[in-house]
Write an enzyme that holds these catalytic residues in place. Sequence first.
Site, short mmCIF file in Angstrom:
data_model
loop_
_atom_site.label_atom_id
_atom_site.label_comp_id
_atom_site.label_asym_id
_atom_site.label_seq_id
_atom_site.Cartn_x
_atom_site.Cartn_y
_atom_site.Cartn_z
N GLU A 11 99.36 97.01 44.01
CA GLU A 11 98.17 97.69 43.50
C GLU A 11 97.25 98.06 44.65
O GLU A 11 96.73 99.19 44.72
CB GLU A 11 97.46 96.78 42.51
CG GLU A 11 96.28 97.42 41.80
CD GLU A 11 95.71 96.47 40.77
OE1 GLU A 11 95.25 96.97 39.73
OE2 GLU A 11 95.72 95.24 40.98
N GLY A 77 97.16 86.86 30.83
CA GLY A 77 97.84 86.53 29.58
C GLY A 77 96.89 86.68 28.41
O GLY A 77 95.73 86.26 28.46
N ILE A 154 99.02 79.67 32.58
CA ILE A 154 99.14 79.21 31.19
C ILE A 154 100.39 79.82 30.56
O ILE A 154 100.48 81.03 30.38
CB ILE A 154 97.89 79.59 30.37
CG1 ILE A 154 96.63 79.03 31.05
CG2 ILE A 154 98.02 79.07 28.94
CD1 ILE A 154 96.63 77.54 31.26
N MET A 174 93.65 83.66 36.80
CA MET A 174 93.40 82.65 37.82
C MET A 174 92.33 83.01 38.86
O MET A 174 92.15 82.24 39.81
CB MET A 174 94.72 82.31 38.54
CG MET A 174 95.79 81.77 37.61
SD MET A 174 97.39 81.44 38.41
CE MET A 174 96.97 79.99 39.38
N GLU A 175 91.63 84.12 38.70
CA GLU A 175 90.65 84.51 39.71
C GLU A 175 89.31 85.00 39.17
O GLU A 175 88.27 84.83 39.82
CB GLU A 175 91.21 85.63 40.62
CG GLU A 175 92.36 85.24 41.51
CD GLU A 175 93.71 85.31 40.80
OE1 GLU A 175 94.61 84.54 41.17
OE2 GLU A 175 93.84 86.14 39.86
N ASP A 198 101.49 89.19 29.41
CA ASP A 198 102.23 88.26 28.55
C ASP A 198 101.26 87.70 27.52
O ASP A 198 100.07 87.99 27.54
CB ASP A 198 102.86 87.13 29.37
CG ASP A 198 101.81 86.36 30.16
OD1 ASP A 198 101.19 85.46 29.58
OD2 ASP A 198 101.60 86.67 31.36
#
Length: 232
Positions: A11, A77, A154, A174-175, A198
Amino acid sequence: MLGIIGAMEEEVASLKEKMQVETVMQLASMEFCKGSLEGKDVVVVRSGIGKVNAAICTQILVDKFQVNAIINTGIAGSLRNEINIGDIVLSSDAMQHDMDATGFGYAFGEIPRMETSDFEADEKLIALAQECCKKVNPEVGIHIGRVVSGDQFISHRHDKEWITKRFGGCCTEMEGAAIAQAAYLNQVPFLIVRAISDKADNSAKMDYAEFEKQAIIHSVNLIVEMVQNLAS
Protein backbone atom coordinates in the site's frame (compact mmCIF):
# COMPACT_ATOMS: atom_id res chain seq x y z
CA MET A 1 1.46 18.67 5.86
CA LEU A 2 -0.53 15.44 5.94
CA GLY A 3 0.91 12.29 7.49
CA ILE A 4 -0.18 9.00 5.91
CA ILE A 5 0.61 5.83 7.84
CA GLY A 6 0.22 2.61 5.87
CA ALA A 7 0.05 -0.81 7.45
CA MET A 8 0.96 -2.77 4.31
CA GLU A 9 4.23 -2.35 2.41
CA GLU A 10 2.43 -2.75 -0.92
CA GLU A 11 0.00 0.00 0.00
CA VAL A 12 2.80 2.38 0.89
CA ALA A 13 4.62 1.49 -2.34
CA SER A 14 1.52 2.32 -4.39
CA LEU A 15 1.23 5.72 -2.74
CA LYS A 16 4.92 6.44 -3.29
CA GLU A 17 4.51 5.69 -7.00
CA LYS A 18 1.86 8.41 -7.19
CA MET A 19 3.97 10.92 -5.22
CA GLN A 20 6.67 13.33 -6.16
CA VAL A 21 9.15 12.25 -3.50
CA GLU A 22 11.49 15.02 -2.36
CA THR A 23 13.28 13.50 0.62
CA VAL A 24 13.54 10.09 2.30
CA MET A 25 14.51 9.85 5.96
CA GLN A 26 15.23 6.77 8.07
CA LEU A 27 14.03 7.32 11.63
CA ALA A 28 13.38 4.61 14.25
CA SER A 29 13.93 2.00 11.51
CA MET A 30 11.05 3.50 9.50
CA GLU A 31 11.28 5.12 6.06
CA PHE A 32 9.55 8.50 5.91
CA CYS A 33 8.94 9.73 2.35
CA LYS A 34 8.24 13.44 2.15
CA GLY A 35 6.91 15.07 -1.01
CA SER A 36 3.70 15.96 -2.78
CA LEU A 37 0.62 13.98 -3.74
CA GLU A 38 -2.07 15.55 -5.89
CA GLY A 39 -0.31 18.87 -5.27
CA LYS A 40 -0.50 18.57 -1.47
CA ASP A 41 2.40 18.19 0.97
CA VAL A 42 2.47 14.69 2.47
CA VAL A 43 4.68 12.27 4.37
CA VAL A 44 4.08 8.57 3.69
CA VAL A 45 5.43 5.91 6.03
CA ARG A 46 4.92 2.27 6.96
CA SER A 47 4.82 2.05 10.74
CA GLY A 48 5.26 -1.66 11.26
CA ILE A 49 2.94 -3.90 13.25
CA GLY A 50 1.67 -3.24 16.75
CA LYS A 51 0.81 -0.34 19.03
CA VAL A 52 4.37 0.61 20.00
CA ASN A 53 5.53 0.95 16.39
CA ALA A 54 2.37 2.89 15.54
CA ALA A 55 2.73 5.34 18.43
CA ILE A 56 6.43 5.97 17.73
CA CYS A 57 5.64 6.57 14.06
CA THR A 58 2.90 9.06 14.92
CA GLN A 59 5.11 11.00 17.31
CA ILE A 60 7.85 11.29 14.69
CA LEU A 61 5.33 12.63 12.18
CA VAL A 62 4.34 15.30 14.71
CA ASP A 63 7.81 16.21 15.97
CA LYS A 64 9.92 15.95 12.83
CA PHE A 65 7.44 16.81 10.08
CA GLN A 66 4.92 18.98 11.95
CA VAL A 67 1.97 17.25 10.31
CA ASN A 68 -1.41 18.89 10.85
CA ALA A 69 -3.46 15.73 10.24
CA ILE A 70 -2.88 11.97 10.12
CA ILE A 71 -4.62 9.28 8.09
CA ASN A 72 -3.91 5.63 8.89
CA THR A 73 -4.89 2.89 6.46
CA GLY A 74 -4.74 -0.87 6.72
CA ILE A 75 -6.82 -4.01 7.24
CA ALA A 76 -8.94 -5.27 10.12
CA GLY A 77 -11.27 -8.01 11.29
CA SER A 78 -15.00 -7.31 11.37
CA LEU A 79 -16.83 -7.36 14.70
CA ARG A 80 -20.32 -7.05 13.22
CA ASN A 81 -22.30 -9.41 11.01
CA GLU A 82 -23.34 -6.61 8.67
CA ILE A 83 -19.73 -5.55 8.02
CA ASN A 84 -18.45 -7.88 5.34
CA ILE A 85 -15.07 -8.78 3.93
CA GLY A 86 -14.02 -6.03 1.52
CA ASP A 87 -16.04 -3.30 3.26
CA ILE A 88 -14.42 -0.09 4.53
CA VAL A 89 -14.62 1.09 8.15
CA LEU A 90 -13.99 4.75 8.99
CA SER A 91 -13.22 5.39 12.65
CA SER A 92 -15.65 7.41 14.71
CA ASP A 93 -13.30 6.77 17.62
CA ALA A 94 -10.73 4.21 18.79
CA MET A 95 -10.06 2.25 21.98
CA GLN A 96 -7.55 -0.34 23.19
CA HIS A 97 -9.13 -3.69 24.04
CA ASP A 98 -6.02 -4.99 25.81
CA MET A 99 -5.73 -2.09 28.26
CA ASP A 100 -6.65 -3.73 31.56
CA ALA A 101 -6.33 -1.83 34.85
CA THR A 102 -9.47 -3.39 36.33
CA GLY A 103 -7.44 -4.39 39.39
CA PHE A 104 -7.35 -0.70 40.28
CA GLY A 105 -11.07 -0.19 39.71
CA TYR A 106 -10.92 1.00 36.12
CA ALA A 107 -13.17 -0.36 33.37
CA PHE A 108 -11.73 -2.54 30.60
CA GLY A 109 -10.07 -0.30 28.04
CA GLU A 110 -9.84 2.65 30.42
CA ILE A 111 -6.38 4.21 30.62
CA PRO A 112 -5.45 5.14 34.19
CA ARG A 113 -5.14 8.84 34.93
CA MET A 114 -6.22 9.99 31.49
CA GLU A 115 -9.34 12.08 30.98
CA THR A 116 -10.48 9.91 28.09
CA SER A 117 -9.79 6.45 26.70
CA ASP A 118 -11.90 6.58 23.53
CA PHE A 119 -10.18 8.90 21.09
CA GLU A 120 -12.51 10.61 18.63
CA ALA A 121 -11.58 10.93 14.98
CA ASP A 122 -11.92 14.22 13.14
CA GLU A 123 -15.46 14.76 11.88
CA LYS A 124 -14.35 16.62 8.75
CA LEU A 125 -11.99 13.80 7.77
CA ILE A 126 -14.74 11.24 8.38
CA ALA A 127 -17.17 13.13 6.15
CA LEU A 128 -14.57 13.64 3.43
CA ALA A 129 -13.56 9.97 3.48
CA GLN A 130 -17.17 8.82 3.24
CA GLU A 131 -17.84 11.10 0.27
CA CYS A 132 -14.61 10.12 -1.50
CA CYS A 133 -15.11 6.39 -0.93
CA LYS A 134 -18.58 6.51 -2.45
CA LYS A 135 -17.06 8.17 -5.51
CA VAL A 136 -14.00 5.99 -6.13
CA ASN A 137 -15.15 2.67 -4.59
CA PRO A 138 -18.91 2.64 -5.27
CA GLU A 139 -19.13 -1.14 -4.94
CA VAL A 140 -17.75 -1.15 -1.38
CA GLY A 141 -19.81 -0.97 1.81
CA ILE A 142 -18.87 1.96 4.07
CA HIS A 143 -19.30 1.89 7.85
CA ILE A 144 -18.52 4.54 10.46
CA GLY A 145 -17.83 3.32 13.98
CA ARG A 146 -15.36 2.42 16.68
CA VAL A 147 -12.02 0.81 15.84
CA VAL A 148 -10.74 -1.43 18.65
CA SER A 149 -7.01 -2.17 18.84
CA GLY A 150 -4.69 -4.46 20.74
CA ASP A 151 -1.41 -6.29 20.42
CA GLN A 152 -3.24 -9.48 19.52
CA PHE A 153 -4.42 -10.96 16.23
CA ILE A 154 -8.04 -11.89 16.97
CA SER A 155 -8.93 -15.19 15.30
CA HIS A 156 -11.13 -17.01 17.82
CA ARG A 157 -14.86 -16.52 18.15
CA HIS A 158 -14.85 -16.22 21.96
CA ASP A 159 -12.25 -13.41 21.81
CA LYS A 160 -14.31 -11.64 19.18
CA GLU A 161 -17.46 -11.98 21.28
CA TRP A 162 -15.70 -10.66 24.39
CA ILE A 163 -14.33 -7.61 22.56
CA THR A 164 -17.67 -6.90 20.91
CA LYS A 165 -19.52 -7.14 24.24
CA ARG A 166 -17.07 -4.89 26.07
CA PHE A 167 -16.39 -2.26 23.40
CA GLY A 168 -19.12 -2.41 20.76
CA GLY A 169 -16.65 -1.78 17.96
CA CYS A 170 -16.94 -2.19 14.20
CA CYS A 171 -13.57 -3.83 13.69
CA THR A 172 -10.43 -4.95 15.47
CA GLU A 173 -6.77 -4.56 14.50
CA MET A 174 -3.35 -3.78 16.00
CA GLU A 175 -2.39 -0.12 15.46
CA GLY A 176 -5.26 2.35 15.15
CA ALA A 177 -5.94 3.20 18.80
CA ALA A 178 -2.24 3.85 19.44
CA ILE A 179 -2.14 6.29 16.54
CA ALA A 180 -5.37 7.83 17.82
CA GLN A 181 -3.99 8.26 21.34
CA ALA A 182 -0.74 9.81 20.11
CA ALA A 183 -2.68 12.14 17.81
CA TYR A 184 -5.01 13.10 20.66
CA LEU A 185 -2.13 13.91 23.02
CA ASN A 186 -0.60 16.13 20.33
CA GLN A 187 -3.95 17.69 19.36
CA VAL A 188 -3.61 16.53 15.76
CA PRO A 189 -6.75 15.50 13.81
CA PHE A 190 -6.75 11.88 12.65
CA LEU A 191 -8.75 9.23 10.83
CA ILE A 192 -8.33 5.47 10.76
CA VAL A 193 -9.39 3.73 7.53
CA ARG A 194 -9.70 -0.05 7.58
CA ALA A 195 -10.54 -2.51 4.81
CA ILE A 196 -12.13 -5.64 6.29
CA SER A 197 -10.01 -8.75 5.67
CA ASP A 198 -11.82 -11.32 7.82
CA LYS A 199 -14.53 -11.86 10.44
CA ALA A 200 -12.02 -12.12 13.31
CA ASP A 201 -13.04 -15.74 13.89
CA ASN A 202 -11.24 -17.88 11.28
CA SER A 203 -14.35 -18.07 9.09
CA ALA A 204 -12.91 -16.25 6.06
CA LYS A 205 -13.49 -18.00 2.74
CA MET A 206 -11.93 -15.43 0.38
CA ASP A 207 -8.40 -16.04 -0.84
CA TYR A 208 -6.29 -13.67 1.25
CA ALA A 209 -3.83 -12.74 -1.50
CA GLU A 210 -6.70 -11.74 -3.75
CA PHE A 211 -8.35 -9.77 -0.97
CA GLU A 212 -5.12 -7.95 -0.14
CA LYS A 213 -4.72 -6.87 -3.75
CA GLN A 214 -8.26 -5.48 -3.83
CA ALA A 215 -7.87 -3.85 -0.40
CA ILE A 216 -4.77 -2.00 -1.57
CA ILE A 217 -6.58 -0.74 -4.68
CA HIS A 218 -9.57 0.45 -2.66
CA SER A 219 -7.44 2.06 0.05
CA VAL A 220 -5.10 3.84 -2.33
CA ASN A 221 -8.01 5.08 -4.44
CA LEU A 222 -9.61 6.50 -1.30
CA ILE A 223 -6.47 8.14 0.06
CA VAL A 224 -5.58 9.79 -3.26
CA GLU A 225 -9.12 11.13 -3.67
CA MET A 226 -9.10 12.46 -0.09
CA VAL A 227 -5.77 14.21 -0.58
CA GLN A 228 -7.00 15.74 -3.82
CA ASN A 229 -10.00 17.20 -1.98
CA LEU A 230 -8.23 18.38 1.17
CA ALA A 231 -7.95 22.10 1.67
CA SER A 232 -4.44 23.40 1.04
